[in-house]
Each structure stands twice: as C-alpha cells, then as structure tokens.
Design a protein around this motif. Structure first.
Motif, PDB file in Angstrom:
ATOM      1  N   GLN A 140      -2.270   2.810   6.033  1.00 24.12           N
ATOM      2  CA  GLN A 140      -3.515   2.797   5.257  1.00 24.12           C
ATOM      3  C   GLN A 140      -4.058   1.376   5.135  1.00 24.12           C
ATOM      4  O   GLN A 140      -5.265   1.141   5.289  1.00 24.12           O
ATOM      5  CB  GLN A 140      -3.271   3.395   3.877  1.00 24.12           C
ATOM      6  CG  GLN A 140      -4.531   3.445   3.007  1.00 24.12           C
ATOM      7  CD  GLN A 140      -4.240   3.850   1.572  1.00 24.12           C
ATOM      8  OE1 GLN A 140      -3.112   3.735   1.106  1.00 24.12           O
ATOM      9  NE2 GLN A 140      -5.252   4.319   0.866  1.00 24.12           N
TER      10      GLN A 140
ATOM     11  N   ILE B 187      -9.502  -1.664  -3.978  1.00 20.74           N
ATOM     12  CA  ILE B 187     -10.271  -0.561  -3.407  1.00 20.74           C
ATOM     13  C   ILE B 187      -9.306   0.548  -3.008  1.00 20.74           C
ATOM     14  O   ILE B 187      -8.475   0.360  -2.115  1.00 20.74           O
ATOM     15  CB  ILE B 187     -11.088  -1.025  -2.187  1.00 20.74           C
ATOM     16  CG1 ILE B 187     -11.999  -2.209  -2.563  1.00 20.74           C
ATOM     17  CG2 ILE B 187     -11.913   0.123  -1.633  1.00 20.74           C
ATOM     18  CD1 ILE B 187     -12.754  -2.793  -1.385  1.00 20.74           C
ATOM     19  N   GLU B 188      -9.407   1.668  -3.672  1.00 21.33           N
ATOM     20  CA  GLU B 188      -8.525   2.816  -3.413  1.00 21.33           C
ATOM     21  C   GLU B 188      -7.058   2.391  -3.446  1.00 21.33           C
ATOM     22  O   GLU B 188      -6.264   2.783  -2.598  1.00 21.33           O
ATOM     23  CB  GLU B 188      -8.879   3.472  -2.077  1.00 21.33           C
ATOM     24  CG  GLU B 188     -10.285   4.051  -2.036  1.00 21.33           C
ATOM     25  CD  GLU B 188     -10.632   4.656  -0.681  1.00 21.33           C
ATOM     26  OE1 GLU B 188      -9.795   4.564   0.239  1.00 21.33           O
ATOM     27  OE2 GLU B 188     -11.734   5.197  -0.554  1.00 21.33           O
ATOM     28  N   GLY B 189      -6.741   1.561  -4.420  1.00 22.42           N
ATOM     29  CA  GLY B 189      -5.364   1.138  -4.615  1.00 22.42           C
ATOM     30  C   GLY B 189      -4.897   0.003  -3.736  1.00 22.42           C
ATOM     31  O   GLY B 189      -3.734  -0.423  -3.827  1.00 22.42           O
TER      32      GLY B 189
ATOM     33  N   ASP C  15       1.775   1.593   1.724  1.00 19.12           N
ATOM     34  CA  ASP C  15       1.377   2.386   2.892  1.00 19.12           C
ATOM     35  C   ASP C  15       0.829   1.440   3.958  1.00 19.12           C
ATOM     36  O   ASP C  15      -0.331   1.009   3.891  1.00 19.12           O
ATOM     37  CB  ASP C  15       0.330   3.425   2.490  1.00 19.12           C
ATOM     38  CG  ASP C  15       0.026   4.431   3.592  1.00 19.12           C
ATOM     39  OD1 ASP C  15       0.116   4.050   4.774  1.00 19.12           O
ATOM     40  OD2 ASP C  15      -0.307   5.579   3.270  1.00 19.12           O
TER      41      ASP C  15
ATOM     42  N   ARG D 153      -7.619  -0.025   6.683  1.00 15.46           N
ATOM     43  CA  ARG D 153      -8.626  -0.670   5.841  1.00 15.46           C
ATOM     44  C   ARG D 153      -9.010  -2.038   6.410  1.00 15.46           C
ATOM     45  O   ARG D 153     -10.190  -2.396   6.479  1.00 15.46           O
ATOM     46  CB  ARG D 153      -8.071  -0.814   4.419  1.00 15.46           C
ATOM     47  CG  ARG D 153      -8.837  -1.779   3.506  1.00 15.46           C
ATOM     48  CD  ARG D 153     -10.257  -1.354   3.211  1.00 15.46           C
ATOM     49  NE  ARG D 153     -10.302   0.019   2.733  1.00 15.46           N
ATOM     50  CZ  ARG D 153      -9.914   0.382   1.502  1.00 15.46           C
ATOM     51  NH1 ARG D 153      -9.493  -0.513   0.634  1.00 15.46           N
ATOM     52  NH2 ARG D 153      -9.989   1.642   1.145  1.00 15.46           N
TER      53      ARG D 153
ATOM     54  N   THR E  23      -7.787  -6.059  -1.898  1.00 13.91           N
ATOM     55  CA  THR E  23      -8.598  -6.491  -0.765  1.00 13.91           C
ATOM     56  C   THR E  23      -9.338  -7.772  -1.130  1.00 13.91           C
ATOM     57  O   THR E  23      -9.872  -7.890  -2.235  1.00 13.91           O
ATOM     58  CB  THR E  23      -9.614  -5.393  -0.387  1.00 13.91           C
ATOM     59  OG1 THR E  23      -8.924  -4.148  -0.204  1.00 13.91           O
ATOM     60  CG2 THR E  23     -10.355  -5.751   0.885  1.00 13.91           C
TER      61      THR E  23
END
Length: 236
Positions: free
Chosen positions: A90, A54-56, A87, A94, A59
């Motif tokens: 980030q 998910i967005e790189g 990151d 998440r 997960t």
C-alpha cells in the motif's frame, strides 16, 4: 532476521525547477491541503515541507530548488514502538502514484535524475544484538566490530546498468543506531520527561541514476525499474 520498512521516498531532480511553493506542489499531487506546512525561514535557501496522514499513511513532500521529494513513512503506534510501515504494498503504491503525478507536474522542467530511497530497520533487544545483525549483514568479523561497538556504519556503491543503457548508483549502507522516544508527563506546573531507548540495525538503500536529460515517460520508466531493483530489499 526480521527487517521492517521504515520509509520509502522518491526524489526528482530538475535543475530548472525554482519554485519554493510547497503548497502548490502538494495540491497538484493530492488535491487538498496538508495537515502541516513549513516554509524556509528568511535568509535560507527557498524551500518548504508539507505533511499529512492520508488513509493511515504518513505522507510528506519536501521542495527545494532543483529537487522535490515525496516520502511515505511508518507510524510509531502504541507503546513507543519504532515507526514502521505496516503495509508495504500500500505504501509503495501511494508513493508511485504521487511520483507519477509529480513527474507530470514537472512536464515543463528538465528532469535529469530520479532516485528511490528505502530505509529498513531491524529492532533488537540490545546494542550487542544490533552489532550481531550488522556482522551478519555486512560479513564484517568480530575483530572489526566488537560487541560493545556503537554507531557502526558500512557503505558501498555499486553501479549497475538498466534498460536503455542507463547507469544507476546502487548505494547500500548498513549501520547500527540507538533511537529514542521522548515523552513528557505534565502534572500541574511540573513536566517530567521520560526517555526510552531502542537499539536497531538499519539498512539505507539509495538508487539514483547518473545525471542525463530525460522525458517524463523516461523518468516514469526509470522509476519503475528502480522499484524492481529495490524490491528484494523493500520486501525482504
């Protein structure tokens, strides 16, 4: 020493949670379908695992009776590099968003424990280098950990008090390991495997409270305090 973050996971323990429907849990947290999903085989305890990028960010959600885990992990990227999180802010954001949604999802269940687990690794050039990092981190001398030692491990649990008189286990484990990347090159009907070893020293920090009933708001507050407690390790 350069420590890299490999994964962070939050775990919520609910003795009254019996659902093994990982798809339902995943949908409640992320609102869509996972890229991959597996259920426990017949005869095994009920449970399941779901995964998506998910967005790189890699997960996953793992469900078993009384226990639900959300995790974010790194990507090995190119050149068979170790799977590390690029990151950290980030990834942590998440994870916390998913963990709070999970606690809301479990509002009708009795939560009695939450945990935050962080895994870091220090990739090195050789096993003796991993032993050297292990000595520095644990202060264990050369007479106990010789240069050619393999699979070293040191664990200590120190209980600490947080707000509202909550007692937390702070389980710190440091060790050495040799990871492997395996690739297979196929030429017609011939498959040629290739194995690349990468030695490293790792840190595994598991923060979890001594079991006690808590509300959803209390579970969220405790999880935030666990993040603060682990911050010096996650962002080292």
């Amino acid at each position: 020493m350069k420590w890299e973050l490999e994964s962070i996971s939050s775990v919520v323990f609910c003795p009254t949670f019996n659902s093994a429907d990982v798809f339902r849990v995943w949908s409640a947290l992320f609102g869509d379908s996972p890229d991959q999903m597996m259920k426990a085989p017949p005869g095994a305890p009920p449970g399941g695992h779901a995964f998506a990028v998910i967005e790189g960010i890699h997960t996953s959600v793992t469900v078993s009776p009384g226990r639900i885990e959300c995790a974010v992990r790194g990507d090995g990227g190119e050149n068979f590099s170790p799977p590390l999180i690029a990151d950290r802010n980030q990834a942590l954001a998440r994870l916390m968003e998913a963990a709070h949604k999970l606690i809301d999802y479990l509002s009708d269940s009795q939560i009695n424990r939450v945990a935050l687990v962080s895994v870091l690794q220090n990739p090195v050039d050789s096993q003796p280098d991993a032993v050297s990092v292990f000595r520095e981190e644990t202060k264990i001398g050369a007479n106990i950990a010789p240069d050619d030692a393999l699979d070293l491990s040191f664990t200590v649990n120190r209980r600490v008090k947080l707000s509202n008189d909550v007692t937390v286990n702070r389980i710190f484990r440091c060790g050495t390991a040799i990871g492997q990347f395996v690739s297979v090159q196929v030429d017609g009907t011939t498959a040629t495997p290739s194995v690349i070893d990468f030695p490293s020293c790792f840190i595994h920090l598991d923060l979890n409270n001594v079991a006690q009933p808590m509300s959803g708001d209390q579970a969220k507050q405790l999880l935030s305090e666990l993040v603060s407690e682990a911050g010096a390790t996650i962002f080292r």
